[in-house]
Write an enzyme that holds these catalytic residues in place. Structure first.
Site, PDB file in Angstrom:
ATOM      1  N   MET A  10       0.842  -1.201   0.000  1.00 34.49           N
ATOM      2  CA  MET A  10       0.000   0.000   0.000  1.00 34.49           C
ATOM      3  C   MET A  10       0.878   1.252   0.000  1.00 34.49           C
ATOM      4  O   MET A  10       0.437   2.336   0.406  1.00 34.49           O
ATOM      5  CB  MET A  10      -0.928   0.004   1.211  1.00 34.49           C
ATOM      6  CG  MET A  10      -1.893  -1.185   1.192  1.00 34.49           C
ATOM      7  SD  MET A  10      -3.393  -0.917   2.160  1.00 34.49           S
ATOM      8  CE  MET A  10      -2.711  -0.678   3.792  1.00 34.49           C
ATOM      9  N   GLN A  66     -10.387  -2.522   2.372  1.00 36.55           N
ATOM     10  CA  GLN A  66      -9.948  -3.185   3.598  1.00 36.55           C
ATOM     11  C   GLN A  66      -9.919  -2.251   4.802  1.00 36.55           C
ATOM     12  O   GLN A  66      -9.451  -2.630   5.875  1.00 36.55           O
ATOM     13  CB  GLN A  66      -8.597  -3.878   3.400  1.00 36.55           C
ATOM     14  CG  GLN A  66      -7.427  -2.950   3.218  1.00 36.55           C
ATOM     15  CD  GLN A  66      -6.203  -3.704   2.723  1.00 36.55           C
ATOM     16  OE1 GLN A  66      -6.194  -4.271   1.636  1.00 36.55           O
ATOM     17  NE2 GLN A  66      -5.159  -3.736   3.534  1.00 36.55           N
ATOM     18  N   GLN A 122      -2.803 -12.484   7.664  1.00 35.96           N
ATOM     19  CA  GLN A 122      -3.016 -12.144   6.242  1.00 35.96           C
ATOM     20  C   GLN A 122      -2.263 -13.122   5.334  1.00 35.96           C
ATOM     21  O   GLN A 122      -2.796 -13.580   4.309  1.00 35.96           O
ATOM     22  CB  GLN A 122      -2.546 -10.712   5.996  1.00 35.96           C
ATOM     23  CG  GLN A 122      -2.463 -10.316   4.540  1.00 35.96           C
ATOM     24  CD  GLN A 122      -2.130  -8.844   4.409  1.00 35.96           C
ATOM     25  OE1 GLN A 122      -2.987  -7.998   4.597  1.00 35.96           O
ATOM     26  NE2 GLN A 122      -0.885  -8.528   4.083  1.00 35.96           N
ATOM     27  N   GLY A 162      10.993  -3.025   5.401  1.00 36.95           N
ATOM     28  CA  GLY A 162      10.239  -4.287   5.360  1.00 36.95           C
ATOM     29  C   GLY A 162       9.718  -4.546   3.959  1.00 36.95           C
ATOM     30  O   GLY A 162       9.850  -5.653   3.420  1.00 36.95           O
ATOM     31  N   HIS A 163       9.138  -3.512   3.350  1.00 32.77           N
ATOM     32  CA  HIS A 163       8.656  -3.665   1.971  1.00 32.77           C
ATOM     33  C   HIS A 163       9.833  -3.969   1.038  1.00 32.77           C
ATOM     34  O   HIS A 163       9.720  -4.798   0.129  1.00 32.77           O
ATOM     35  CB  HIS A 163       7.994  -2.373   1.487  1.00 32.77           C
ATOM     36  CG  HIS A 163       6.755  -1.985   2.243  1.00 32.77           C
ATOM     37  ND1 HIS A 163       6.695  -0.876   3.053  1.00 32.77           N
ATOM     38  CD2 HIS A 163       5.530  -2.558   2.306  1.00 32.77           C
ATOM     39  CE1 HIS A 163       5.477  -0.774   3.573  1.00 32.77           C
ATOM     40  NE2 HIS A 163       4.750  -1.778   3.143  1.00 32.77           N
ATOM     41  N   SER A 192       4.213   1.056   8.150  1.00 36.34           N
ATOM     42  CA  SER A 192       3.921   2.396   7.629  1.00 36.34           C
ATOM     43  C   SER A 192       3.211   3.236   8.690  1.00 36.34           C
ATOM     44  O   SER A 192       3.284   4.459   8.677  1.00 36.34           O
ATOM     45  CB  SER A 192       3.029   2.299   6.394  1.00 36.34           C
ATOM     46  OG  SER A 192       3.621   1.461   5.428  1.00 36.34           O
ATOM     47  N   ARG A 193       2.512   2.567   9.608  1.00 32.66           N
ATOM     48  CA  ARG A 193       1.740   3.303  10.622  1.00 32.66           C
ATOM     49  C   ARG A 193       2.605   3.765  11.795  1.00 32.66           C
ATOM     50  O   ARG A 193       2.119   4.518  12.639  1.00 32.66           O
ATOM     51  CB  ARG A 193       0.581   2.437  11.129  1.00 32.66           C
ATOM     52  CG  ARG A 193      -0.525   2.235  10.087  1.00 32.66           C
ATOM     53  CD  ARG A 193      -1.750   1.566  10.689  1.00 32.66           C
ATOM     54  NE  ARG A 193      -2.907   1.613   9.821  1.00 32.66           N
ATOM     55  CZ  ARG A 193      -3.323   0.610   9.034  1.00 32.66           C
ATOM     56  NH1 ARG A 193      -2.659  -0.531   8.994  1.00 32.66           N
ATOM     57  NH2 ARG A 193      -4.407   0.750   8.290  1.00 32.66           N
ATOM     58  N   MET A 199       8.749  -2.977  11.707  1.00 31.38           N
ATOM     59  CA  MET A 199       8.540  -1.819  10.828  1.00 31.38           C
ATOM     60  C   MET A 199       7.119  -1.818  10.304  1.00 31.38           C
ATOM     61  O   MET A 199       6.563  -2.868   9.972  1.00 31.38           O
ATOM     62  CB  MET A 199       9.518  -1.863   9.665  1.00 31.38           C
ATOM     63  CG  MET A 199      10.927  -1.599  10.109  1.00 31.38           C
ATOM     64  SD  MET A 199      12.012  -1.513   8.689  1.00 31.38           S
ATOM     65  CE  MET A 199      13.558  -1.276   9.539  1.00 31.38           C
ATOM     66  N   ASP A 233       2.333  -9.427   8.835  1.00 32.00           N
ATOM     67  CA  ASP A 233       0.872  -9.571   8.809  1.00 32.00           C
ATOM     68  C   ASP A 233       0.581 -11.069   8.681  1.00 32.00           C
ATOM     69  O   ASP A 233       0.198 -11.555   7.617  1.00 32.00           O
ATOM     70  CB  ASP A 233       0.295  -8.769   7.645  1.00 32.00           C
ATOM     71  CG  ASP A 233       0.639  -7.298   7.776  1.00 32.00           C
ATOM     72  OD1 ASP A 233      -0.081  -6.601   8.490  1.00 32.00           O
ATOM     73  OD2 ASP A 233       1.649  -6.858   7.198  1.00 32.00           O
TER      74      ASP A 233
HETATM   75  P1  AMP Z   1       1.334  -2.914   3.573  1.00 38.44           P
HETATM   76  O1  AMP Z   1       1.872  -1.891   2.635  1.00 38.44           O
HETATM   77  O2  AMP Z   1       1.440  -2.537   5.018  1.00 38.44           O
HETATM   78  O3  AMP Z   1      -0.023  -3.430   3.174  1.00 38.44           O
HETATM   79  O4  AMP Z   1       2.295  -4.156   3.449  1.00 38.44           O
HETATM   80  C1  AMP Z   1       2.606  -4.712   2.190  1.00 38.44           C
HETATM   81  C2  AMP Z   1       3.381  -5.966   2.399  1.00 38.44           C
HETATM   82  O5  AMP Z   1       4.567  -5.672   3.129  1.00 38.44           O
HETATM   83  C3  AMP Z   1       2.613  -7.026   3.214  1.00 38.44           C
HETATM   84  O6  AMP Z   1       2.892  -8.320   2.685  1.00 38.44           O
HETATM   85  C4  AMP Z   1       3.201  -6.850   4.581  1.00 38.44           C
HETATM   86  O7  AMP Z   1       3.120  -8.010   5.380  1.00 38.44           O
HETATM   87  C5  AMP Z   1       4.647  -6.534   4.245  1.00 38.44           C
HETATM   88  N1  AMP Z   1       5.296  -5.872   5.368  1.00 38.44           N
HETATM   89  C6  AMP Z   1       4.852  -4.793   6.056  1.00 38.44           C
HETATM   90  N2  AMP Z   1       5.682  -4.511   7.070  1.00 38.44           N
HETATM   91  C7  AMP Z   1       6.670  -5.440   7.037  1.00 38.44           C
HETATM   92  C8  AMP Z   1       7.827  -5.705   7.826  1.00 38.44           C
HETATM   93  N3  AMP Z   1       8.148  -4.960   8.881  1.00 38.44           N
HETATM   94  N4  AMP Z   1       8.618  -6.745   7.481  1.00 38.44           N
HETATM   95  C9  AMP Z   1       8.303  -7.532   6.417  1.00 38.44           C
HETATM   96  N5  AMP Z   1       7.232  -7.333   5.630  1.00 38.44           N
HETATM   97  C10 AMP Z   1       6.422  -6.312   5.933  1.00 38.44           C
END
Ligand code: AMP
Length: 286
Positions: A34, A65, A158, A40-41, A191-192, A189, A155
């Site tokens: 997102m 969502q 998820q 992490g991303h 985004s929030r 890590m 997640d």
């Molecule tokens: P999001 O943008 O938060 O929807 O996350 C997109 C993808 O990045 C999802 O598969 C998340 O599980 C993964 N993600 C988010 N934060 C992390 C993190 N700290 N470490 C690894 N993957 C992450």
């Protein structure tokens, strides 16, 4: 920044790019996000690049969502920085549809997953969430038809839900989980995390410390229920409002009576001020 990375915003342009990759016989990996990208991303992107010849990253803040009370309108959006970071990782293709491209007028389908999506964890606190996730991920997989799709263990529920959905719908994409990237103090890590005040940021790693502490106690033979009770008290004492701290079977996410019935995953969600944080670890692996 000079780059070969392509950024597409329509299904037609996406199909054109994917068709060229496939015509050249190349394998594809997708990392759905997102945006508001962090390390992490980027670890997902690196895994995508390792596992396939072309790495595709989707950026789509999925309105389906978020509940009306949640943070869709204020969710962090950092487009320029995201594009620069993805170019640096040598991403091949960025898929960034508008909401109207993803959900055109008259859109009327929703994918409903049971099993790991109805075990009383995130689903109990965000009842709208997995329907929105499963629907958009199914669309992203069908739009890009990748060999592999990578999701963060951050997640964890998820990841299990997406794996179940892809299997049940015979989507021929292998779903791969990537370990959680953490700050040096252990905070997962997210985004929030930018929502946290400096005082909240100081307290936030408590969740990871409690997970590690519970895992050590369980490995040492302390009963699951007692270990979790101590963890719940520590989380509340640090100032969180706890949604859940649970030990579940790592694949089914069903409750588990004893460590012997594992593999065990410890999962937590709690609010710190206005920010909801989630985290999880494997008992055996961390
Ligand atoms: P999001 O943008 O938060 O929807 O996350 C997109 C993808 O990045 C999802 O598969 C998340 O599980 C993964 N993600 C988010 N934060 C992390 C993190 N700290 N470490 C690894 N993957 C992450």
């Amino acid at each position: 920044m000079p780059t070969d990375m392509q950024v597409v915003k329509t299904i037609a342009a996406l199909r054109d790019c994917i068709g060229k990759f496939r015509a050249a016989g190349q394998t594809l990996a997708l990392a759905p996000t997102m945006g508001a990208l962090h390390e992490g991303h980027l670890s997902l992107v690196r895994t995508a690049k390792e596992k396939a010849e072309r790495a595709i990253v989707s950026i789509f803040v999925n309105p389906a969502q978020f509940a009306p009370t949640e943070d869709f309108s204020t969710y962090p959006r950092t487009w320029d920085a995201d594009i620069a970071a993805l170019a640096k990782e040598k991403t091949d293709l960025v898929w960034a549809p508008s909401a109207a491209e993803m959900y055109p007028e008259g859109f009327a389908t929703k994918i409903s997953v049971a099993g790991p999506a109805s075990v009383g964890l995130e689903d109990a606190f965000r009842p709208h969430f997995f329907g929105g996730v499963a629907t958009v991920v199914a669309k992203l997989l069908l739009q890009t038809l990748p060999d592999i799709a990578v999701f963060g263990e951050k997640d964890y529920q998820q990841l299990r839900v997406v794996t179940q959905m892809a299997r049940d719908l015979d989507i021929p994409t292998r779903i791969i989980g990537v370990p959680t990237a953490r700050e040096t103090d252990g905070l997962a890590m997210s985004s929030r995390n930018v929502y946290l005040s400096s005082e909240e940021r100081r307290v936030a790693p408590t969740l990871f410390r409690v997970l590690m502490d519970c895992a050590a106690k369980m490995r040492g033979g302390k009963p699951i229920a007692d270990s979790l009770q101590g963890g719940r008290e520590s989380i509340a004492a640090a100032g969180f409002k706890l949604d859940y701290l649970e030990a579940r079977h790592a694949e089914t996410l069903q409750p588990i009576a004893s460590v012997k019935d594992g593999p065990v995953r410890l999962l937590v969600a709690a609010k710190l001020g206005a920010t909801r944080l989630i985290d999880n670890i494997g008992l055996e692996t961390e």
